[in-house]
Enzyme design. Structure first.
Site, PDB file in Angstrom:
ATOM      1  N   LYS A 276     -11.827  -4.383   4.021  1.00 24.44           N
ATOM      2  CA  LYS A 276     -10.686  -3.576   4.446  1.00 24.44           C
ATOM      3  C   LYS A 276     -10.054  -2.833   3.283  1.00 24.44           C
ATOM      4  O   LYS A 276      -9.507  -1.745   3.469  1.00 24.44           O
ATOM      5  CB  LYS A 276      -9.644  -4.457   5.160  1.00 24.44           C
ATOM      6  CG  LYS A 276     -10.068  -4.876   6.552  1.00 24.44           C
ATOM      7  CD  LYS A 276      -8.890  -5.373   7.367  1.00 24.44           C
ATOM      8  CE  LYS A 276      -9.322  -5.759   8.773  1.00 24.44           C
ATOM      9  NZ  LYS A 276      -8.212  -6.317   9.563  1.00 24.44           N
TER      10      LYS A 276
ATOM     11  N   LYS B 252     -22.121  -4.542  14.937  1.00 25.18           N
ATOM     12  CA  LYS B 252     -21.284  -5.120  15.998  1.00 25.18           C
ATOM     13  C   LYS B 252     -20.577  -4.000  16.774  1.00 25.18           C
ATOM     14  O   LYS B 252     -20.173  -3.011  16.165  1.00 25.18           O
ATOM     15  CB  LYS B 252     -20.257  -6.040  15.333  1.00 25.18           C
ATOM     16  CG  LYS B 252     -19.500  -6.935  16.281  1.00 25.18           C
ATOM     17  CD  LYS B 252     -18.560  -7.839  15.510  1.00 25.18           C
ATOM     18  CE  LYS B 252     -17.213  -7.885  16.185  1.00 25.18           C
ATOM     19  NZ  LYS B 252     -16.260  -8.788  15.558  1.00 25.18           N
TER      20      LYS B 252
ATOM     21  N   LYS C 246     -14.374  -0.858  18.046  1.00 26.39           N
ATOM     22  CA  LYS C 246     -13.550   0.273  18.475  1.00 26.39           C
ATOM     23  C   LYS C 246     -13.404   1.287  17.343  1.00 26.39           C
ATOM     24  O   LYS C 246     -13.007   2.418  17.573  1.00 26.39           O
ATOM     25  CB  LYS C 246     -12.178  -0.224  18.918  1.00 26.39           C
ATOM     26  CG  LYS C 246     -11.498  -0.960  17.794  1.00 26.39           C
ATOM     27  CD  LYS C 246     -10.030  -1.067  17.955  1.00 26.39           C
ATOM     28  CE  LYS C 246      -9.550  -1.574  16.624  1.00 26.39           C
ATOM     29  NZ  LYS C 246      -8.343  -2.135  16.434  1.00 26.39           N
TER      30      LYS C 246
END
Ligand code: TRP
Length: 340
Positions: free
Chosen positions: A123, A205, A208
């Site tokens: 992140k 994976k 969104k």
């Protein structure tokens, strides 16, 4: 590695805790991987399902959207079949004990162990302009979520396993330094552990944040969009419905079909023997649409009844605070905070 000590407190049913961030789109992957299982677990365990809004602000959120997404996520929990009579449902920021326990735990956590977290590293790379302290401290807040409720089980995906390891480490660390206080939780691996992959890149994976919208199905996608996304799903040139490691696209579609029909891979292979991908993809889309349509309608109905949703949240916050404060009081006392 610390060694576990037995924590006190034994209720008949084990406590199971999980949460999802209200950051907008919830995908079919979230549903199959989390929500659908949560529903199945509510009779067997004392389930606590949280809307983790404090985790959400570790990346920048538009306030109006965050507010909207929070209520929509609660409505989705309910629409999926999570029963507020059986489960404890609440919003994280409504229970101050989460932030309070997080602080105490911060003082037992080293900067090194947080900076080594895989998700923090990912992140920080993705949000290089906003590597805030919250992003680094995110796992400790998650630890507080879990430990406050003495959860024994935490259903999490592979990407959260490291955070659960930290939860165990910190619980054991606190228990050893002071005295047995926290239940040391175990990861809960669902029986049907399908990990749903992107429809466009079956090696990644379903997410969104996929820049290609055809890669994921959103829980709110209308039927024609769902049908189109499956039609375009990446498969291979073998034109035969059969699972295999070398056939991630078809296998992923089979996992999705299996999740909604309850059929095994063998049964699905028989069903589509001699038939092409066109037929198969249409059948997968139909199964998904049949499952999502009633959920979508129910979510919409619930969102029109704000008073009902607010009632659930108010009651949930009160119940959650009672449980959480019980744990927090012990922690404060053992820590040496002056008691009045
Ligand atoms: N970090 C989790 C995720 O993004 C969400 C979460 C927050 C959570 N607190 C939790 C999951 C406690 C399980 C238990 O998936």
């Amino acid at each position: 590695m610390e060694t576990p000590q037995k924590a006190p407190e034994a209720s008949e049913k084990k406590v199971l805790f999980s949460g999802i961030q209200p950051t907008g789109i919830i995908t079919l992957g979230n549903y199959i991987g989390a929500l659908k299982n949560w529903v199945a677990l509510q009779d067997e365990y004392d389930c606590v399902y949280c809307v983790v809004d404090m985790h959400a602000i570790t990346v920048r959120q538009d306030p109006a959207n965050l507010r909207k997404n929070t209520l929509e996520l609660l409505a989705l929990y309910l629409a999926c079949g999570i029963d507020p009579e059986k489960c404890l449902l609440f919003v994280q920021s409504h229970v101050p004990a989460h932030a309070e326990l997080c602080w105490v735990l911060n003082c037992l956590t080293s900067v090194g162990e947080l900076s080594r977290m895989t998700q923090f590293k990912d992140k920080s790379r993705k949000h290089a302009d906003n590597v805030n302290m919250g992003l680094m401290d995110y796992p400790v807040l998650m630890v507080a979520d879990i430990l406050l409720y003495q959860a024994a089980l935490v259903p999490v995906g592979a990407d959260q396993k490291q955070h659960l390891e930290l939860t165990r480490d910190l619980a054991i660390r606190f228990n050893n330094r002071y005295s047995p206080t926290f239940t040391v939780p175990e990861p809960y691996i669902p029986r049907q552990g399908a990990r749903i992959m992107s429809l466009q890149d079956p090696s990644a994976k379903m997410s969104k944040s996929d820049p290609d919208e055809n890669g994921f199905v959103a829980m709110t996608d209308p039927p024609e969009v769902i049908a189109r996304k499956f039609k375009r799903a990446v498969t291979d040139s073998l034109a035969c419905v059969k699972a295999g490691e070398d056939r991630p696209g078809v296998t992923n579609l089979m996992s999705i079909y299996a999740a909604f029909t309850g059929r095994t891979f063998g049964q699905i292979e028989d069903e589509f023997a001699g038939r092409g991908y066109g037929d198969f993809k249409a059948a997968v889309a139909d199964a998904v649409i049949a499952a999502l349509s009633p959920i979508q309608a129910e979510q919409k109905r619930l969102l029109a009844d704000k008073a009902y949703l607010h009632g659930i949240l108010a009651e949930g916050a009160q119940k959650a605070a009672r449980l959480a404060n019980k744990t927090l009081a012990k922690v404060y006392k053992k820590t040496g905070f002056y008691q009045l």
